[in-house]
Design a protein around this motif. Sequence first.
Motif, PDB file in Angstrom:
ATOM      1  N   ALA A 306      47.005  29.551  44.327  1.00 36.76           N
ATOM      2  CA  ALA A 306      45.615  29.899  44.636  1.00 36.76           C
ATOM      3  C   ALA A 306      45.542  30.732  45.909  1.00 36.76           C
ATOM      4  O   ALA A 306      44.691  31.625  46.029  1.00 36.76           O
ATOM      5  CB  ALA A 306      44.774  28.640  44.769  1.00 36.76           C
ATOM      6  N   LEU A 307      46.418  30.460  46.862  1.00 38.05           N
ATOM      7  CA  LEU A 307      46.472  31.273  48.074  1.00 38.05           C
ATOM      8  C   LEU A 307      46.916  32.699  47.755  1.00 38.05           C
ATOM      9  O   LEU A 307      46.432  33.663  48.355  1.00 38.05           O
ATOM     10  CB  LEU A 307      47.409  30.631  49.094  1.00 38.05           C
ATOM     11  N   MET A 308      47.839  32.827  46.809  1.00 35.16           N
ATOM     12  CA  MET A 308      48.265  34.158  46.376  1.00 35.16           C
ATOM     13  C   MET A 308      47.092  34.914  45.755  1.00 35.16           C
ATOM     14  O   MET A 308      46.845  36.082  46.079  1.00 35.16           O
ATOM     15  CB  MET A 308      49.408  34.042  45.368  1.00 35.16           C
ATOM     16  N   VAL A 309      46.371  34.256  44.862  1.00 36.80           N
ATOM     17  CA  VAL A 309      45.203  34.887  44.233  1.00 36.80           C
ATOM     18  C   VAL A 309      44.158  35.238  45.286  1.00 36.80           C
ATOM     19  O   VAL A 309      43.540  36.311  45.235  1.00 36.80           O
ATOM     20  CB  VAL A 309      44.611  33.955  43.157  1.00 36.80           C
ATOM     21  N   THR A 310      43.966  34.362  46.260  1.00 40.55           N
ATOM     22  CA  THR A 310      42.985  34.610  47.319  1.00 40.55           C
ATOM     23  C   THR A 310      43.349  35.853  48.126  1.00 40.55           C
ATOM     24  O   THR A 310      42.482  36.693  48.420  1.00 40.55           O
ATOM     25  CB  THR A 310      42.886  33.390  48.250  1.00 40.55           C
ATOM     26  N   GLU A 311      44.615  35.981  48.491  1.00 44.54           N
ATOM     27  CA  GLU A 311      45.049  37.152  49.253  1.00 44.54           C
ATOM     28  C   GLU A 311      44.929  38.423  48.423  1.00 44.54           C
ATOM     29  O   GLU A 311      44.438  39.458  48.907  1.00 44.54           O
ATOM     30  CB  GLU A 311      46.491  36.948  49.722  1.00 44.54           C
ATOM     31  N   PHE A 312      45.361  38.362  47.178  1.00 51.72           N
ATOM     32  CA  PHE A 312      45.244  39.526  46.299  1.00 51.72           C
ATOM     33  C   PHE A 312      43.785  39.942  46.148  1.00 51.72           C
ATOM     34  O   PHE A 312      43.439  41.125  46.270  1.00 51.72           O
ATOM     35  CB  PHE A 312      45.853  39.191  44.934  1.00 51.72           C
ATOM     36  N   SER A 313      42.906  38.972  45.918  1.00 47.94           N
ATOM     37  CA  SER A 313      41.490  39.272  45.721  1.00 47.94           C
ATOM     38  C   SER A 313      40.847  39.804  46.998  1.00 47.94           C
ATOM     39  O   SER A 313      39.945  40.658  46.948  1.00 47.94           O
ATOM     40  CB  SER A 313      40.749  38.025  45.235  1.00 47.94           C
ATOM     41  N   ARG A 314      41.308  39.316  48.146  1.00 47.12           N
ATOM     42  CA  ARG A 314      40.808  39.842  49.417  1.00 47.12           C
ATOM     43  C   ARG A 314      41.126  41.322  49.545  1.00 47.12           C
ATOM     44  O   ARG A 314      40.273  42.131  49.950  1.00 47.12           O
ATOM     45  CB  ARG A 314      41.414  39.068  50.588  1.00 47.12           C
ATOM     46  N   LEU A 315      42.353  41.695  49.197  1.00 49.65           N
ATOM     47  CA  LEU A 315      42.752  43.101  49.272  1.00 49.65           C
ATOM     48  C   LEU A 315      41.943  43.961  48.302  1.00 49.65           C
ATOM     49  O   LEU A 315      41.522  45.071  48.633  1.00 49.65           O
ATOM     50  CB  LEU A 315      44.251  43.231  48.987  1.00 49.65           C
ATOM     51  N   VAL A 316      41.726  43.431  47.099  1.00 53.78           N
ATOM     52  CA  VAL A 316      40.930  44.164  46.115  1.00 53.78           C
ATOM     53  C   VAL A 316      39.500  44.341  46.617  1.00 53.78           C
ATOM     54  O   VAL A 316      38.899  45.416  46.475  1.00 53.78           O
ATOM     55  CB  VAL A 316      40.952  43.445  44.753  1.00 53.78           C
ATOM     56  N   SER A 317      38.939  43.293  47.213  1.00 51.54           N
ATOM     57  CA  SER A 317      37.569  43.378  47.737  1.00 51.54           C
ATOM     58  C   SER A 317      37.463  44.435  48.830  1.00 51.54           C
ATOM     59  O   SER A 317      36.462  45.165  48.905  1.00 51.54           O
ATOM     60  CB  SER A 317      37.123  42.020  48.285  1.00 51.54           C
ATOM     61  N   GLU A 318      38.477  44.524  49.689  1.00 47.67           N
ATOM     62  CA  GLU A 318      38.446  45.528  50.751  1.00 47.67           C
ATOM     63  C   GLU A 318      38.483  46.946  50.179  1.00 47.67           C
ATOM     64  O   GLU A 318      37.822  47.844  50.692  1.00 47.67           O
ATOM     65  CB  GLU A 318      39.610  45.307  51.715  1.00 47.67           C
ATOM     66  N   ILE A 319      39.237  47.123  49.123  1.00 41.33           N
ATOM     67  CA  ILE A 319      39.261  48.438  48.459  1.00 41.33           C
ATOM     68  C   ILE A 319      37.908  48.728  47.830  1.00 41.33           C
ATOM     69  O   ILE A 319      37.349  49.827  47.973  1.00 41.33           O
ATOM     70  CB  ILE A 319      40.377  48.467  47.388  1.00 41.33           C
ATOM     71  N   LYS A 320      37.370  47.721  47.166  1.00 39.07           N
ATOM     72  CA  LYS A 320      36.110  47.873  46.433  1.00 39.07           C
ATOM     73  C   LYS A 320      34.919  48.059  47.373  1.00 39.07           C
ATOM     74  O   LYS A 320      34.070  48.935  47.158  1.00 39.07           O
ATOM     75  CB  LYS A 320      35.914  46.640  45.551  1.00 39.07           C
ATOM     76  N   GLU A 321      34.848  47.250  48.418  1.00 39.77           N
ATOM     77  CA  GLU A 321      33.659  47.226  49.270  1.00 39.77           C
ATOM     78  C   GLU A 321      33.749  48.178  50.455  1.00 39.77           C
ATOM     79  O   GLU A 321      32.725  48.711  50.885  1.00 39.77           O
ATOM     80  CB  GLU A 321      33.431  45.797  49.791  1.00 39.77           C
ATOM     81  N   SER A 322      34.946  48.376  50.991  1.00 38.85           N
ATOM     82  CA  SER A 322      35.079  49.142  52.232  1.00 38.85           C
ATOM     83  C   SER A 322      35.817  50.460  52.067  1.00 38.85           C
ATOM     84  O   SER A 322      36.012  51.188  53.048  1.00 38.85           O
ATOM     85  CB  SER A 322      35.802  48.284  53.290  1.00 38.85           C
ATOM     86  N   GLY A 323      36.272  50.729  50.854  1.00 36.35           N
ATOM     87  CA  GLY A 323      37.004  51.962  50.639  1.00 36.35           C
ATOM     88  C   GLY A 323      38.390  51.962  51.236  1.00 36.35           C
ATOM     89  O   GLY A 323      38.977  53.025  51.470  1.00 36.35           O
ATOM     90  N   SER A 324      38.939  50.770  51.505  1.00 33.30           N
ATOM     91  CA  SER A 324      40.285  50.670  52.065  1.00 33.30           C
ATOM     92  C   SER A 324      41.316  51.137  51.049  1.00 33.30           C
ATOM     93  O   SER A 324      41.083  51.107  49.836  1.00 33.30           O
ATOM     94  CB  SER A 324      40.583  49.227  52.481  1.00 33.30           C
ATOM     95  N   LYS A 325      42.473  51.529  51.547  1.00 34.45           N
ATOM     96  CA  LYS A 325      43.591  51.859  50.686  1.00 34.45           C
ATOM     97  C   LYS A 325      44.339  50.576  50.316  1.00 34.45           C
ATOM     98  O   LYS A 325      44.324  49.591  51.070  1.00 34.45           O
ATOM     99  CB  LYS A 325      44.542  52.831  51.387  1.00 34.45           C
ATOM    100  N   PRO A 326      45.001  50.539  49.171  1.00 34.42           N
ATOM    101  CA  PRO A 326      45.805  49.362  48.820  1.00 34.42           C
ATOM    102  C   PRO A 326      46.852  49.064  49.900  1.00 34.42           C
ATOM    103  O   PRO A 326      47.356  49.979  50.561  1.00 34.42           O
ATOM    104  CB  PRO A 326      46.474  49.765  47.499  1.00 34.42           C
TER     105      PRO A 326
END
Length: 359
Positions: A306-326
């Motif tokens: 679940a921690l792995m999924v949480t970290e992955f989803s955090r990175l995806v959210s940053e790309i989606k919401e803030s325009g961050s790069k992977p």
Amino acid sequence: MGGPIGFGIMGCAEIARKLCRAIGIAPNATVVAVGSRSPDKARKFIADNGLPATTRVHGSYEALLDDPDVEAVYVPLPTSLHAHWVIAAAGKGKHVLVEKPPALNTAELDRILEVCQINDVQIMDGTMWMHHPRTAKMRDLLSDPNLFGQVKRTNSIFCFNGSPDFLQNDIRVKPDLDGLGALGDAGWYCISSILWANDYDLPKTAIAFPNPVKNEAGVVLSCDASLHWEDGRVATFHCSFLANLTMDLTIIGSKGTLHLNDFIIPFEESSANITFASDSLLNDAVTAWATLSQKHVVSTDLPQEALMVTEFSRLVSEIKESGSKPDYKWPTISRKTQVVLDAVKASIDSGSKPVQIVF
């Protein structure tokens, strides 16, 4: 920030049950769809795993990737199918959490990573133990020059005793599905732990031990190898489908030693132990140890998957919401692990000749 990341699960493999639970526990992720070549199988998976009745069923992987509510896909398919479907997912702009090994070889992985980079897609392989808070605590211990010193030797073991049915029918013993066998399945964990222990400084040479065990189709069921650095560091590992369940990791430094007996899956879900010794000595009579190892206990509110999924989803959210790069940290780790795995396989195939590792 927006809502939870919507996951589509691609296929109903046994490991997908574990990740389905992890996505449900993670605070920033949710399963919105399941894709399978058999819609009935997808419906059964949804029911068996307690997913909401609103979870969409897709009768093909293509339909899953066309679902606009699927922002990320979890890919637990056989390794031989990873390249096709990860590239297809990335081409649709879907972020990808893929089971390890992510590819059959480095050349195939490079094709995957290129498409992910072009499409600004986050990719991460499913090496769960790296996301446990114990791993961060281990790094703290190894980084203390007064307690541990410099890494000198690493030994990693992952084996389990496959049943007759497993050894005959599991995808991990089929050359057309998971042709890397025990090396790709169990060996991936061993190599990843060795590279982690050495701070991802790649060894220069890989040497497979003679006489690996293979099945009639030529798939590796058990093997060993050593890895060598130019400064004298050495690592060894054993991976097997033919021996009692063991998950040992030993890291020996110039001043300290770290031991784990459950490095891939902790004995308990809510806490994990580290055995650590520093400046070890025997008593004057040389009849007992004068300095004893210490046990560190690391607790966690969420299981490591679940921690792995949480970290992955955090990175995806940053790309989606803030325009961050992977974040390229995770695919870089995957690639280094794959490069070393390739070298070990090449040494096995050559009859245990040394193989140079080139990143």
